[in-house]
Scaffold this motif. Structure first.
Motif, PDB file in Angstrom:
ATOM      1  N   MET A 220      65.245  61.915  46.406  1.00 49.12           N
ATOM      2  CA  MET A 220      65.985  62.059  45.090  1.00 49.12           C
ATOM      3  C   MET A 220      64.688  62.176  44.125  1.00 49.12           C
ATOM      4  N   VAL A 221      64.914  63.177  43.276  1.00 51.66           N
ATOM      5  CA  VAL A 221      64.037  63.195  42.076  1.00 51.66           C
ATOM      6  C   VAL A 221      64.899  62.869  40.909  1.00 51.66           C
ATOM      7  N   THR A 222      64.676  61.919  39.981  1.00 57.56           N
ATOM      8  CA  THR A 222      65.227  61.840  38.813  1.00 57.56           C
ATOM      9  C   THR A 222      64.170  61.523  37.706  1.00 57.56           C
ATOM     10  N   SER A 223      64.828  60.972  36.511  1.00 60.83           N
ATOM     11  CA  SER A 223      63.951  60.761  35.281  1.00 60.83           C
ATOM     12  C   SER A 223      64.841  59.748  34.580  1.00 60.83           C
ATOM     13  N   THR A 224      63.961  58.937  33.526  1.00 57.82           N
ATOM     14  CA  THR A 224      64.733  57.970  32.770  1.00 57.82           C
ATOM     15  C   THR A 224      65.720  58.895  31.622  1.00 57.82           C
ATOM     16  N   GLY A 225      65.184  59.822  31.056  1.00 58.96           N
ATOM     17  CA  GLY A 225      66.076  60.516  30.273  1.00 58.96           C
ATOM     18  C   GLY A 225      65.673  62.090  30.515  1.00 58.96           C
ATOM     19  N   PRO A 226      66.298  63.143  29.293  1.00 58.19           N
ATOM     20  CA  PRO A 226      66.126  64.330  29.580  1.00 58.19           C
ATOM     21  C   PRO A 226      64.717  64.821  28.982  1.00 58.19           C
ATOM     22  N   SER A 227      64.358  65.879  29.738  1.00 60.28           N
ATOM     23  CA  SER A 227      63.200  66.546  29.217  1.00 60.28           C
ATOM     24  C   SER A 227      62.039  65.934  29.538  1.00 60.28           C
ATOM     25  N   GLU A 228      61.942  65.333  30.578  1.00 65.54           N
ATOM     26  CA  GLU A 228      60.795  64.528  31.060  1.00 65.54           C
ATOM     27  C   GLU A 228      60.093  65.131  32.421  1.00 65.54           C
TER      28      GLU A 228
ATOM     29  N   ASP B  61      67.953  67.092  42.906  1.00 67.60           N
ATOM     30  CA  ASP B  61      67.848  67.064  41.637  1.00 67.60           C
ATOM     31  C   ASP B  61      68.826  66.205  41.013  1.00 67.60           C
ATOM     32  N   THR B  62      68.648  65.265  40.335  1.00 69.77           N
ATOM     33  CA  THR B  62      69.887  64.619  39.791  1.00 69.77           C
ATOM     34  C   THR B  62      69.808  64.458  38.308  1.00 69.77           C
ATOM     35  N   PRO B  63      70.848  63.901  37.609  1.00 66.30           N
ATOM     36  CA  PRO B  63      70.748  63.639  35.983  1.00 66.30           C
ATOM     37  C   PRO B  63      69.786  62.300  36.057  1.00 66.30           C
ATOM     38  N   PRO B  64      69.344  62.258  34.703  1.00 63.58           N
ATOM     39  CA  PRO B  64      68.610  60.980  34.365  1.00 63.58           C
ATOM     40  C   PRO B  64      69.413  59.690  34.751  1.00 63.58           C
TER      41      PRO B  64
ATOM     42  N   GLN C 221      72.476  56.560  40.078  1.00 56.72           N
ATOM     43  CA  GLN C 221      72.352  55.550  40.980  1.00 56.72           C
ATOM     44  C   GLN C 221      73.191  55.666  42.128  1.00 56.72           C
ATOM     45  N   ILE C 222      74.329  56.639  42.166  1.00 55.98           N
ATOM     46  CA  ILE C 222      75.083  56.785  43.075  1.00 55.98           C
ATOM     47  C   ILE C 222      74.656  57.425  44.385  1.00 55.98           C
ATOM     48  N   LEU C 223      73.780  58.526  43.933  1.00 51.05           N
ATOM     49  CA  LEU C 223      73.388  59.240  44.931  1.00 51.05           C
ATOM     50  C   LEU C 223      71.805  58.512  45.616  1.00 51.05           C
ATOM     51  N   ALA C 224      71.232  57.589  44.802  1.00 52.39           N
ATOM     52  CA  ALA C 224      70.289  56.869  45.097  1.00 52.39           C
ATOM     53  C   ALA C 224      70.389  55.929  46.472  1.00 52.39           C
ATOM     54  N   SER C 225      71.736  55.519  46.364  1.00 54.81           N
ATOM     55  CA  SER C 225      72.147  54.643  47.392  1.00 54.81           C
ATOM     56  C   SER C 225      72.462  55.475  48.881  1.00 54.81           C
ATOM     57  N   LYS C 226      72.270  56.604  48.771  1.00 56.54           N
ATOM     58  CA  LYS C 226      72.484  57.531  49.913  1.00 56.54           C
ATOM     59  C   LYS C 226      71.439  58.261  50.592  1.00 56.54           C
ATOM     60  N   VAL C 227      70.287  58.322  49.681  1.00 56.73           N
ATOM     61  CA  VAL C 227      69.146  59.054  50.195  1.00 56.73           C
ATOM     62  C   VAL C 227      67.992  57.964  50.781  1.00 56.73           C
ATOM     63  N   SER C 228      67.232  58.553  51.382  1.00 53.78           N
ATOM     64  CA  SER C 228      66.110  57.737  52.176  1.00 53.78           C
ATOM     65  C   SER C 228      64.749  57.223  51.117  1.00 53.78           C
ATOM     66  N   GLY C 229      64.969  57.951  50.097  1.00 54.10           N
ATOM     67  CA  GLY C 229      63.668  57.618  49.087  1.00 54.10           C
ATOM     68  C   GLY C 229      64.032  58.299  47.745  1.00 54.10           C
ATOM     69  N   VAL C 230      63.427  57.683  46.548  1.00 57.60           N
ATOM     70  CA  VAL C 230      63.676  57.931  45.487  1.00 57.60           C
ATOM     71  C   VAL C 230      62.293  58.304  44.604  1.00 57.60           C
ATOM     72  N   ILE C 231      62.135  59.225  43.714  1.00 58.24           N
ATOM     73  CA  ILE C 231      60.985  59.376  42.893  1.00 58.24           C
ATOM     74  C   ILE C 231      61.481  59.530  41.488  1.00 58.24           C
ATOM     75  N   LEU C 232      60.771  58.784  40.580  1.00 61.83           N
ATOM     76  CA  LEU C 232      61.024  58.462  39.090  1.00 61.83           C
ATOM     77  C   LEU C 232      60.076  59.256  38.274  1.00 61.83           C
ATOM     78  N   VAL C 233      60.491  60.440  37.443  1.00 59.21           N
ATOM     79  CA  VAL C 233      59.702  61.098  36.562  1.00 59.21           C
ATOM     80  C   VAL C 233      59.721  60.334  35.368  1.00 59.21           C
ATOM     81  N   VAL C 234      58.205  59.990  34.831  1.00 58.06           N
ATOM     82  CA  VAL C 234      58.155  59.796  33.093  1.00 58.06           C
ATOM     83  C   VAL C 234      57.327  60.770  32.509  1.00 58.06           C
TER      84      VAL C 234
END
Length: 230
Positions: free
Chosen positions: A46-54, A158-161, A169-182
């Motif tokens: 899963m790829v997410t970010s802290t907020g929008p437009s990152e 691709d998930t919301p921030p 957070q919900i999806l993060a508990s279901k996948v094998s790895g998470v990447i945070l974009v800043v």
């Protein structure tokens, strides 16, 4: 047959300029994910970010492209059920997708759309629902991940921030790895740390951080992957 739309496709550097330094950075990110864990296969990321437009949606789309270019059966899933963009990026119709699978209207085969690369399929968001968090936390979502894992070598979401809503957070508990974009020079450090805390609270496997729009020598912009979770 892949449907064609008339609106302009959003440019992906890994398609328009695959030999560029930025494209090479995405391939480095792909390789780092492959070697991030020796104990388990990181098939669902899963790829997410802290907020929008990152840059999370751009990052995950390019990451999916370079993975497919390596001839791995790759699935990109738009699980941002609030502000979906993947169908614009790949110029696909969005009449059905993840939400129509989760509500029992369509099968995985019916919602997985072809792209120009035969190794890359895309599941768009589908119609925006009134209850995104509930759908992502449902048994149907677990079934989707299970079915996709049998059909594909690599699945990206691709998930919301993280900060804005609980979906990531919900999806993060279901996948094998998470990447945070800043976003370099833009993302507040305290906000980034809060995003990390929210992910670790649900026992997410945080693989690392992509530092987006970091200006380097030669006025080039790179995307770096840091495997250190600290």
């Amino acid at each position: 047959m892949k449907p064609k739309l008339n609106h302009e496709r959003r440019s992906l550097i890994t398609l328009s300029n695959p030999k560029s330094p930025i494209s090479e950075s995405y391939r480095t990110l792909r390789t780092n994910i492959q070697f991030a864990s020796v104990d388990q296969e990181l098939k669902t990321v899963m790829v997410t970010s802290t907020g929008p437009s990152e840059g999370k949606s751009t990052t995950v789309a390019n990451l999916a492209v370079v993975t497919a270019q390596g001839e791995k059966r790759t699935l990109l899933v738009d699980s941002d059920l609030r502000k979906p963009t993947v169908h614009h990026t790949f110029q696909l119709v969005n009449r059905k997708g993840l939400t129509t699978f989760l509500t029992g209207q369509d099968t995985l085969q019916e919602v997985a759309q072809e792209t120009d690369n035969p190794y890359l399929h895309v599941v768009t968001s589908g119609p925006i629902p009134p209850n995104p968090a509930e759908l992502l936390g449902s048994k149907a979502m677990a079934r989707f991940i299970q079915e996709a894992s049998l059909a594909y070598d690599q699945i990206f979401f691709d998930t919301p921030p993280v900060i804005a809503v609980t979906d990531a957070q919900i999806l993060a508990s279901k996948v094998s790895g998470v990447i945070l974009v800043v976003n370099s020079g833009v993302t507040n450090k305290d906000v980034a740390l809060k995003a990390k805390t929210l992910l670790t609270n649900v026992k997410a496997n945080l693989l690392g951080v992509v530092l987006n729009n970091k200006k380097m020598q030669g006025d080039s912009y790179y995307y770096y992957y840091y495997g250190n979770k600290s």
